[in-house]
Design a protein around this motif. Structure first.
Motif, PDB file in Angstrom:
ATOM      1  N   UNK A  79      19.300  -5.343   9.145  1.00 17.75           N
ATOM      2  CA  UNK A  79      20.853  -5.516   9.319  1.00 17.75           C
ATOM      3  C   UNK A  79      21.559  -6.061   8.495  1.00 17.75           C
ATOM      4  N   UNK A  80      21.043  -6.149   6.851  1.00 16.61           N
ATOM      5  CA  UNK A  80      22.018  -6.488   5.857  1.00 16.61           C
ATOM      6  C   UNK A  80      22.005  -5.086   4.968  1.00 16.61           C
ATOM      7  N   UNK A  81      21.086  -3.783   5.797  1.00 16.59           N
ATOM      8  CA  UNK A  81      20.837  -2.831   5.195  1.00 16.59           C
ATOM      9  C   UNK A  81      20.482  -2.856   3.827  1.00 16.59           C
ATOM     10  N   UNK A  82      19.108  -3.928   3.699  1.00 17.36           N
ATOM     11  CA  UNK A  82      18.365  -4.222   2.143  1.00 17.36           C
ATOM     12  C   UNK A  82      16.781  -3.233   2.660  1.00 17.36           C
ATOM     13  N   UNK A  83      16.209  -2.136   2.026  1.00 18.56           N
ATOM     14  CA  UNK A  83      15.191  -1.902   2.246  1.00 18.56           C
ATOM     15  C   UNK A  83      13.432  -3.042   3.203  1.00 18.56           C
ATOM     16  N   UNK A  84      13.431  -2.195   3.747  1.00 18.51           N
ATOM     17  CA  UNK A  84      12.021  -2.480   4.602  1.00 18.51           C
ATOM     18  C   UNK A  84      10.785  -2.366   3.995  1.00 18.51           C
ATOM     19  N   UNK A  85       9.510  -2.799   3.757  1.00 17.44           N
ATOM     20  CA  UNK A  85       8.200  -2.531   3.551  1.00 17.44           C
ATOM     21  C   UNK A  85       7.578  -1.471   4.565  1.00 17.44           C
ATOM     22  N   UNK A  86       6.713  -0.362   4.462  1.00 23.00           N
ATOM     23  CA  UNK A  86       6.729   0.345   5.340  1.00 23.00           C
ATOM     24  C   UNK A  86       5.281   0.300   5.344  1.00 23.00           C
ATOM     25  N   UNK A  87       4.015   0.558   6.511  1.00 19.39           N
ATOM     26  CA  UNK A  87       2.849   0.559   6.483  1.00 19.39           C
ATOM     27  C   UNK A  87       2.696   2.590   5.843  1.00 19.39           C
ATOM     28  N   UNK A  88       2.430   3.137   4.659  1.00 21.76           N
ATOM     29  CA  UNK A  88       2.201   4.283   4.253  1.00 21.76           C
ATOM     30  C   UNK A  88       1.050   5.067   5.373  1.00 21.76           C
ATOM     31  N   UNK A  89       0.683   4.314   6.301  1.00 19.08           N
ATOM     32  CA  UNK A  89      -0.749   5.181   6.984  1.00 19.08           C
ATOM     33  C   UNK A  89       0.459   5.297   8.699  1.00 19.08           C
ATOM     34  N   UNK A  90       0.972   4.211   8.834  1.00 20.70           N
ATOM     35  CA  UNK A  90       2.038   4.189   9.819  1.00 20.70           C
ATOM     36  C   UNK A  90       2.769   4.242  10.359  1.00 20.70           C
ATOM     37  N   UNK A  91       3.802   4.128   9.426  1.00 26.93           N
ATOM     38  CA  UNK A  91       5.254   4.515   8.747  1.00 26.93           C
ATOM     39  C   UNK A  91       5.577   3.693   9.530  1.00 26.93           C
ATOM     40  N   UNK A  92       5.519   2.353  10.019  1.00 24.58           N
ATOM     41  CA  UNK A  92       5.550   1.315  10.738  1.00 24.58           C
ATOM     42  C   UNK A  92       6.022   0.644   9.592  1.00 24.58           C
ATOM     43  N   UNK A  93       7.105  -0.679  10.488  1.00 28.14           N
ATOM     44  CA  UNK A  93       7.048  -1.851   9.117  1.00 28.14           C
ATOM     45  C   UNK A  93       6.335  -3.246   9.414  1.00 28.14           C
ATOM     46  N   UNK A  94       6.122  -3.233   7.313  1.00 35.13           N
ATOM     47  CA  UNK A  94       5.181  -4.402   7.545  1.00 35.13           C
ATOM     48  C   UNK A  94       5.149  -4.871   6.091  1.00 35.13           C
ATOM     49  N   UNK A  95       5.193  -6.320   6.465  1.00 31.84           N
ATOM     50  CA  UNK A  95       5.616  -7.269   5.854  1.00 31.84           C
ATOM     51  C   UNK A  95       4.980  -6.864   4.062  1.00 31.84           C
ATOM     52  N   UNK A  96       3.649  -6.213   4.580  1.00 31.58           N
ATOM     53  CA  UNK A  96       3.004  -6.134   3.313  1.00 31.58           C
ATOM     54  C   UNK A  96       2.303  -5.053   3.001  1.00 31.58           C
ATOM     55  N   UNK A  97       3.265  -3.806   3.398  1.00 29.04           N
ATOM     56  CA  UNK A  97       3.964  -2.924   3.139  1.00 29.04           C
ATOM     57  C   UNK A  97       4.270  -2.628   2.489  1.00 29.04           C
ATOM     58  N   UNK A  98       4.709  -1.060   1.574  1.00 27.48           N
ATOM     59  CA  UNK A  98       5.316  -0.430   0.524  1.00 27.48           C
ATOM     60  C   UNK A  98       6.440   0.180   0.613  1.00 27.48           C
ATOM     61  N   UNK A  99       7.652  -0.448  -0.091  1.00 23.21           N
ATOM     62  CA  UNK A  99       8.191  -0.282  -0.132  1.00 23.21           C
ATOM     63  C   UNK A  99       9.038   1.787  -0.748  1.00 23.21           C
ATOM     64  N   UNK A 100       9.263   2.154  -0.154  1.00 21.48           N
ATOM     65  CA  UNK A 100       9.407   4.078   0.054  1.00 21.48           C
ATOM     66  C   UNK A 100      10.244   4.476  -1.695  1.00 21.48           C
ATOM     67  N   UNK A 101       9.651   5.122  -2.269  1.00 19.21           N
ATOM     68  CA  UNK A 101      10.565   5.351  -3.465  1.00 19.21           C
ATOM     69  C   UNK A 101      10.261   7.227  -3.773  1.00 19.21           C
ATOM     70  N   UNK A 102      11.453   7.543  -4.700  1.00 12.55           N
ATOM     71  CA  UNK A 102      10.436   9.512  -4.034  1.00 12.55           C
ATOM     72  C   UNK A 102       9.107  10.008  -5.062  1.00 12.55           C
ATOM     73  N   UNK A 103       8.720   9.063  -5.283  1.00 15.34           N
ATOM     74  CA  UNK A 103       7.697   9.845  -6.019  1.00 15.34           C
ATOM     75  C   UNK A 103       5.612   8.938  -4.636  1.00 15.34           C
ATOM     76  N   UNK A 104       6.621   8.704  -3.976  1.00 18.96           N
ATOM     77  CA  UNK A 104       5.770   8.392  -2.282  1.00 18.96           C
ATOM     78  C   UNK A 104       6.354   9.705  -1.770  1.00 18.96           C
ATOM     79  N   UNK A 105       7.178  10.444  -1.465  1.00 17.79           N
ATOM     80  CA  UNK A 105       7.542  11.389  -0.619  1.00 17.79           C
ATOM     81  C   UNK A 105       6.880  13.042  -2.319  1.00 17.79           C
ATOM     82  N   UNK A 106       6.751  12.455  -3.314  1.00 20.18           N
ATOM     83  CA  UNK A 106       7.017  14.062  -3.789  1.00 20.18           C
ATOM     84  C   UNK A 106       4.139  13.833  -4.066  1.00 20.18           C
ATOM     85  N   UNK A 107       3.651  12.735  -3.471  1.00 21.73           N
ATOM     86  CA  UNK A 107       2.819  12.936  -3.440  1.00 21.73           C
ATOM     87  C   UNK A 107       2.090  13.502  -1.940  1.00 21.73           C
TER      88      UNK A 107
END
Length: 135
Positions: A82-110
């Motif tokens: 709600x404050x427009x801060x990024x949320x970490x996600x599971x790279x496997x499911x795409x769902x928000x996950x507290x122990x997930x990953x913050x997406x970066x351009x390098x993830x898109x490259x891979x």
């Protein structure tokens, strides 16, 4: 930065032209169409909330649209709170996950390299592909 409402026609034009191009490739070059992946992105995002000038200011995030062969479509991957801060996600499911990953351009490259069956270079091994985006 102001009058955000006029962007609607620009977005409609973009997607109309993209649809025309995609259908044209489908009819004129079926082999290319079967292997075509379209990556649509911008180097700059716009803040998700309207400002006092009825526009949107720059934002450190952007969106990417992937269309075509090998892409799992009809989904949104990534989120902000709600404050427009990024949320970490599971790279496997795409769902928000507290122990997930913050997406970066390098993830898109891979992700795009994996999609193209290209070996991941050493510089990207710490940025795994977004498996949720791929079939």
């Amino acid at each position: 930065h102001a009058a955000n409402h006029i962007q609607t026609s620009n977005i409609e034009e973009l997607f109309t032209e993209l649809d025309i191009m995609y259908r044209r490739v489908q009819s004129e070059d079926p082999e290319l169409y079967q292997n075509l992946t379209i990556v649509l992105l911008s180097e700059m995002g716009r803040f998700p909330k309207i400002n006092m000038r009825l526009g949107k200011t720059h934002w450190m995030h952007t969106s990417t649209i992937l269309i075509g062969d090998g892409i799992r479509g009809d989904q949104t991957i990534g989120a902000y709170d709600n404050d427009c801060y990024s949320q970490p996600i599971s790279l496997e499911t795409g769902e928000i996950s507290s122990n997930g990953t913050y997406l970066l351009p390098a993830h898109l490259g891979s992700t795009l390299l994996q999609l193209g069956d290209v070996p991941i270079p050493e510089s990207l091994v710490d940025y795994p592909a977004i498996q949720a985006a791929l079939l």
